[in-house]
Design an enzyme around this catalytic site. Sequence first.
Site, PDB file in Angstrom:
ATOM      1  N   GLU A  20     -42.328 -94.098  50.217  1.00  8.39           N
ATOM      2  CA  GLU A  20     -42.191 -95.157  51.215  1.00  8.39           C
ATOM      3  C   GLU A  20     -43.396 -96.072  51.022  1.00  8.39           C
ATOM      4  OE1 GLU A  20     -42.403 -96.264  55.892  1.00  8.39           O
ATOM      5  OE2 GLU A  20     -43.648 -94.738  54.973  1.00  8.39           O
ATOM      6  N   ASP A  43     -44.497 -90.199  52.874  1.00  6.07           N
ATOM      7  CA  ASP A  43     -44.666 -91.190  53.939  1.00  6.07           C
ATOM      8  C   ASP A  43     -45.929 -92.013  53.733  1.00  6.07           C
ATOM      9  OD1 ASP A  43     -43.874 -92.149  56.673  1.00  6.07           O
ATOM     10  OD2 ASP A  43     -45.853 -91.344  57.165  1.00  6.07           O
TER      11      ASP A  43
END
Length: 784
Positions: A478, A425
């Site tokens: 990401e 993330d």
Amino acid sequence: MPEPGARADPLAPPAREDQTLPATATTAVTGLHDADLDRILAGAHHDPHGLLGAHRTGDGRTVVRALKPLAHSVVAVRDTGERAELVHQRDGLFAGTLPGEGPYHFLVDYGDGRALLHHDGYRFPPTLGEIDLHLISEGRHELLWRVLGSHVRTLDGVTGTSFAVWAPNAQGVRVMGDFNGWDGVAHPLRSLGSSGVWELFVPGVAAGTRYKYEIHTRDGRLLQKADPLARATEPPPATASVVHVSTYDWRDARWMARRGGEDCHARPMSVYEVHLPSWRPGLTYRELADELPAYVARLGFTHIELMPVMEHPFGGSWGYQVTGFYAPTARLGDPDDLRCLVDAFHAAGIGVILDWVPAHFPKDDFALSQFDGEPLYEPSDPRRAHHPDWGTLEFDHGRREVRNFLVASAVYWCTEFHVDALRVDAVASLLYLDYSRPPGGWSPNEHGGHENLDAVAFLQELTDTVRRTAPGALTIAEESTSWPGVTRPTYEVGEDGFGGLGFDLKWNLGWMHDTLRYLAREPVHRAWHQDDITFAMVYAYSEHFLLPLSHDEVVHGKGALVAKSPGDWWQRRATLRALYAFMWSHPGKQLIFMGQEFGQGDEFDHDAGPQWWVLDDDWPAHADHRGIRRLVRDLNRRYLATPALWQLDADPAGFAWIDASHAEANVVSFVRRDADGRPLVVVANFSPVVRTGYRVGLPGAARRWREVLNTDAAEYGGGGVCAPGPIRAEPTAWHGHDRSAALTLPPLGVVWLHPVGEEAEEPVRDKNEYECECEDEGEEDDDA
């Protein structure tokens, strides 16, 4: 010879027979200075093992000291029978001279007349060896969870739990929990030198015991902290760590052996993203194992992506503000229950991707924030420590022990939980020192730039280590910027002077934003923004991409996917179906979020979960929602059966535009090819009108083609504008091809065309060596 566990005692006084307590600063029996006892009682002593336990004196006696604050009496007893009643010094310290040699234990009376047997944890050597401590100091202990944290073990025939924690700035550390009434006075840990590790073996502590560390800071404060390496926790809002021993018996050996030998870029990947606590609110990990793998398999997805399951205090963070980097959230069960869920996915032939958050952590007092009273996991420079967007603290990726903590966490999930991929993330917030910071609100790197060199090195170490220690496990970034080489190998240095970050895949957030922006426009205006739908192919092969329509696009007022486009309910549904077919046929893997597979009307609600009721017979639009889900199922089935859609995802030879320039018609067409050159033609009409006689060039010499998918089919809720039979490829040159066909394009629809006779067979999902008990092999239709 001194008995096992006895140590020479530099503080022992000369021998004397009188064991009464004098009113001086030093006791005649123990030689323990009041200042040392004060430090132990305050939790500020670095070496309690040097004072407590058994110690040989210069004249051959053995002095035994025990810290039992609530005891009325303590008797030391050797296994050979010798015994001595210890004298209470003060504040729970008992001491005496124990005759004989060999192991010993205590009989402790707490005032009720019963003598309870206590083994002495201070007679055991450290549970970490020199190699462990060296690797920790170097930041290279890839199995960190096996030496730090809490571990049930048996030493010299005594079973208990060892505790070890990294707290280099602490003056002292104690462990408190169910076993000592949450009073850590009797259980101070010892410092293991320059490693910064504190350690203690506590006999009798078993699995399931709750505990925390009490840390005495250099400025005199006492902090109560959860264990950073805890492998289990109690359910929030409680915050204690839990001693855990896994007894799970994995049954996915075939899956694990196979996953290391496949090239992810040349195989299909279709991902269903899930927030576990709300997919079916109230279900545990094991209850989810009975339903979720079967549902995902029936819809044909190859992978499931779980939003973070690591323990987190605030449910509304959806797991993205982690406090337990080695512990699954106890909201849904214990760690073995999560293992059971992963096993069930593998049994159903589904890979498991886990969201993992190494960029930041919350400021909760019980967790990592100023863990030992000073910045430890976070940078000491507040300009780097505080994350401006999320109110959290960033990790100090330049500190080797912190990098070790995070890299070992990644290895832990991939090995101990058999996770097949980590989706990392917020990579962009890691890479840039000025991320979301105003001018003057950040400090440059050593070269004066804004690149976070420490984070780059961390990410490279992360991807290389996961690839080496967990063969076949993928890392997915990401990453929302144009940082070059996110999926380039770390050993390949680019023009920017950096090696690649080494990820296997990168989320293509540019494709997502451009495509949704295009479809959010009124069709009449789309003609002026054709590049939104085509631009992604300009850079499609610069990285290995995954196309995400994730939870981020259906939260915080953004609305559900079906609500993003203009028009009435019919047009919105048609646009959503066209979006999915365009996405599944575009180069790159694909991901959609739960609830979007049936086009729910509202955005994600982490309490209520998906709007399953729209599929019920008594819901007026249930047929429309079932149609969208049926399309998703058929897209996945056709995708798996068509190597042209995934075999050359990383090769420009797998894609070619037929016509990307017919902007005024809102039409694009292209061809996908497999390794043998077999084509699939895709024609997308993003206008709300039927286009008859629309000529499209067709590659190759095939004279007949057929629709293998049409998003306007009646079973998907469309108007049924479909080709009734084979499509004749006429010898009319068009779009640079020798043959072409006049097609009828459905409104807001996408069609896939195959040469007749070249369609692939329907795929058979590869199962593990055992079947998923909950899987329904029947046809998924309306009640999946």
